[in-house]
Enzyme design. Structure first.
Site, PDB file in Angstrom:
ATOM      1  N   ASP A 119      28.166 115.735  75.997  1.00  0.00           N
ATOM      2  CA  ASP A 119      29.237 116.314  76.811  1.00  0.00           C
ATOM      3  C   ASP A 119      29.972 117.384  75.998  1.00  0.00           C
ATOM      4  O   ASP A 119      30.255 117.200  74.805  1.00  0.00           O
ATOM      5  CB  ASP A 119      30.207 115.211  77.239  1.00  0.00           C
ATOM      6  CG  ASP A 119      31.290 115.724  78.185  1.00  0.00           C
ATOM      7  OD1 ASP A 119      31.039 116.734  78.868  1.00  0.00           O
ATOM      8  OD2 ASP A 119      32.375 115.125  78.217  1.00  0.00           O
ATOM      9  N   GLU A 150      32.865 116.711  73.658  1.00  0.00           N
ATOM     10  CA  GLU A 150      32.621 116.168  72.326  1.00  0.00           C
ATOM     11  C   GLU A 150      32.459 117.255  71.268  1.00  0.00           C
ATOM     12  O   GLU A 150      32.396 116.954  70.082  1.00  0.00           O
ATOM     13  CB  GLU A 150      31.359 115.292  72.352  1.00  0.00           C
ATOM     14  CG  GLU A 150      31.498 114.028  73.166  1.00  0.00           C
ATOM     15  CD  GLU A 150      32.533 113.080  72.584  1.00  0.00           C
ATOM     16  OE1 GLU A 150      32.446 112.780  71.379  1.00  0.00           O
ATOM     17  OE2 GLU A 150      33.427 112.649  73.324  1.00  0.00           O
ATOM     18  N   ASP A 195      29.752 110.252  77.560  1.00  0.00           N
ATOM     19  CA  ASP A 195      29.772 111.298  76.539  1.00  0.00           C
ATOM     20  C   ASP A 195      28.376 111.675  76.065  1.00  0.00           C
ATOM     21  O   ASP A 195      28.162 112.796  75.595  1.00  0.00           O
ATOM     22  CB  ASP A 195      30.605 110.836  75.336  1.00  0.00           C
ATOM     23  CG  ASP A 195      32.064 110.602  75.704  1.00  0.00           C
ATOM     24  OD1 ASP A 195      32.612 111.431  76.449  1.00  0.00           O
ATOM     25  OD2 ASP A 195      32.641 109.586  75.266  1.00  0.00           O
TER      26      ASP A 195
END
Length: 611
Positions: A328, A331, A363
């Protein structure tokens, strides 16, 4: 040839290996009861936990891992232990009561030598005999205690045979993980290893604690690894030999044994609840993959799944796709730039093939991306088709976990991950700095992590820093690349996923996966929601209403209108307050309870302001 085994067992209560601690706790409980103090119930819960723990404790601090043992009780045990050493000397035994004659209570009684193959009588065609009743105890005192042998096609029986077959495999690792063991043993057991029956809160997996207590199975490491002891190996060999005898005599082992009653089965599989030892301790970077909680046996029995013939929009065959880690973009951007880029740098250093994109949930996840070739006469490369693998990771640093608990994001994220359509959600919990500077006590954060694993059913991976998190992602990526290397991947939409049997088995040549675009768009947080979804979010704002409880209410009342109609049909306020108390929630099918039922009724039925 080994003789027949009589299935079934007596169930004597095992002696507590910590009788001294048990005695002190009992004294404190009795003293509190005489004074009418509520602490008597605290001591009683601690006594119950201590009786179930099969290992000797050296001090009160070690008892901290047990349920219902807080800092106060552990400190009291250490103080009482210091007094005991002062009275009886520094080398005084603590695993037997002082002044007891003969052997200590935690030592087993002398038993007759184990039966050999020439003296052991095996009869698989007879049902297990019930254990002695309390009224007949005197008549059976002189009899020898019967050896424990699990009932045919019970959980313990399936686990022993599965571990034995794995030990004979030349490529065996020497152990099996819980998920591997559950998956392989399911075909040998009539009861599900993961799903409870409505009439019984125990699963077939509950009998594993009995096998560990009987020293037939050894459990080590965290995540747990299971293997046979020497004693368990001998028993498994005899069970397999008896199985072969039945196959020769009857042609089918499945019809060679009379099935025991449900009461006998419950008696055989009654668990000693496992203590989650070392759940919170960070371990070395290893891969322990969580597998689906749905058994293939259940899917075969489900008429909807077995009758549905799935036709995929497209198919990716071995060699036509690459497994890629998706990260993601959050991040890699925002916050401390050096911290964000450290993860990316580690993944590049490890040679991981990853792609940074916007993920509406989670994530990290993995996709199978089609390999495309340039087309003559076209400027751009063809659009690669993508399927999302059934593994998704939500990364939480300790400070982020603290903030998400305070603002309610933590509970909402767990609810969305459970409903995203992927079978194996994982929480990657990363330690960060000193926990004592956070606004929530460290013990509360640790309890939230344990609840996420034990209550919510998520797989938890603890890491100590960004580098270890990147190492875990690297190993997971390579493991999944190997796992799906020779598989044929069939596409499906999120609507079709509920009708398909998407349980992934290692021996299967194909598996059904969600299309990435359909998955990611369906996980958008601010997308148009149905009345049912809004109602679920509304219910979860009530203190004490988890995702499972909200889902249970929605099964009976799918909209606020249907709930209002039910309240209007009640004849009294008391009846409205108890309307939802009998709603069954979760895997254990427990009642919602009168307190929450009353709170919900007050929220929806009170016309004046709530106090």
């Amino acid at each position: 040839m080994p003789g027949p085994v009589t299935f079934g067992r007596k169930r004597p209560l095992p002696p507590c290996p910590n009788p001294l601690f048990l005695k002190w706790l009992t004294e404190w409980k009795d003293s509190a009861a005489e004074k009418g103090l509520k602490t008597q119930f605290v001591y009683q819960k601690a006594i119950s936990s201590l009786k179930k723990y099969p290992l000797p404790l050296q001090n009160g601090k070690e008892a901290k891992i047990l349920q219902n043992f807080g800092d106060g009780i552990c400190k009291m045990l250490d103080q009482r232990l210091a007094k005991h050493y002062a009275e009886h000397g520094p080398n005084a035994p603590i695993h037997s009561l002082p002044g007891s004659r003969g052997k200590s209570r935690n030592q087993p009684r002398a038993a007759s030598p184990p039966p050999t193959s020439s003296t052991l009588k095996i009869d698989l065609t007879k049902p297990p005999q019930d254990g002695p009743s309390p009224t007949k105890k005197k008549k059976t005192e002189g009899k020898k205690q019967r050896e424990y042998v699990p009932q045919k096609r019970s959980g313990g029986y399936a686990v022993l045979l599965t571990l034995y077959k794995e030990s004979k495999n030349p490529n065996s690792k020497g152990y099996m993980t819980k998920t591997e063991l559950q998956r392989e043993a399911q075909t040998l057991c009539d009861k599900s290893f993961t799903l409870t029956d409505p009439s019984n809160k125990y699963t077939a997996w509950s009998s594993v604690s009995t096998l560990i207590q009987k020293e037939l199975v050894l459990k080590t490491h965290s995540p747990a690894r299971y293997s046979l002891t020497d004693k368990g190996l001998l028993l498994a060999q005899r069970l397999e030999a008896a199985e072969e005898v039945l196959e020769d005599n009857n042609g089918s082992a499945s019809h060679g044994c009379t099935t025991a009653s449900e009461e006998d089965q419950e008696d055989l599989d009654e668990p000693h609840r496992e203590n989650t030892l070392n759940v919170l301790a960070p371990s070395r970077t290893t891969v322990s993959l969580p597998f689906s909680a749905i058994s293939s046996r259940q899917s075969r029995e489900d008429p909807v799944l077995s009758s549905y013939n799935h036709v995929p929009d497209f198919t990716l065959r071995p060699g036509q796709f690459n497994v890629i880690l998706c990260v993601d973009f959050i991040e890699t951007t925002g916050g401390a730039a050096h911290k964000k880029q450290e993860l990316v740098s580690e993944l590049k250093r490890n040679g991981v093939n990853f792609d940074v994109r916007k993920l509406h949930i989670g994530d990290f996840l993995w996709i199978a991306q089609e390999k495309v070739q340039p087309v003559a006469g076209q400027l751009r490369m063809p659009q690669a088709r993508e399927l999302v693998l059934d593994y998704i990771i939500e990364r939480k640093r300790m400070d982020d976990l603290c903030g998400s608990i305070i603002d309610g994001r933590f509970r909402e994220q767990k609810f969305r991950l459970k409903r995203c359509g992927l079978l194996h959600p994982i929480y990657l919990v990363e330690d960060y700095g000193a926990a004592q500077h956070l606004s929530i006590p460290e013990s509360t954060l640790q309890q939230a992590i344990v609840n996420t694993q034990v209550v919510d059913g998520f797989f938890i991976k603890r890491t100590k820093d960004v580098r270890e998190s990147a190492a875990y992602l690297t190993i997971m990526t390579r493991h999944l690349q190997t796992m799906y290397l020779n598989k044929t991947l069939l596409s499906c939409t999120k609507e079709e996923a509920s009708k398909c049997n998407r349980v992934f088995q290692h021996e299967d040549q194909s598996c059904i996966l969600l299309e990435f675009r359909d998955f990611n768009e369906g996980a958008m947080k601010n997308k148009a929601q149905t009345v049912k979804e809004v109602f679920a979010r509304q219910l979860m704002q009530i203190s004490g209403v988890s995702g499972e409880k909200a889902a249970a209410i929605l099964e009976r009342y799918s909209t606020p209108f249907s709930l209002f109609a039910a309240y209007e049909s009640c004849t009294s306020t008391e009846e409205r307050e108890k309307l939802l108390s009998s709603v069954k929630c979760g895997k254990l099918q427990r009642n919602l309870g009168p307190v929450l039922s009353k709170t919900i009724s007050q929220l929806y039925c009170s016309k004046e302001a709530l106090s």
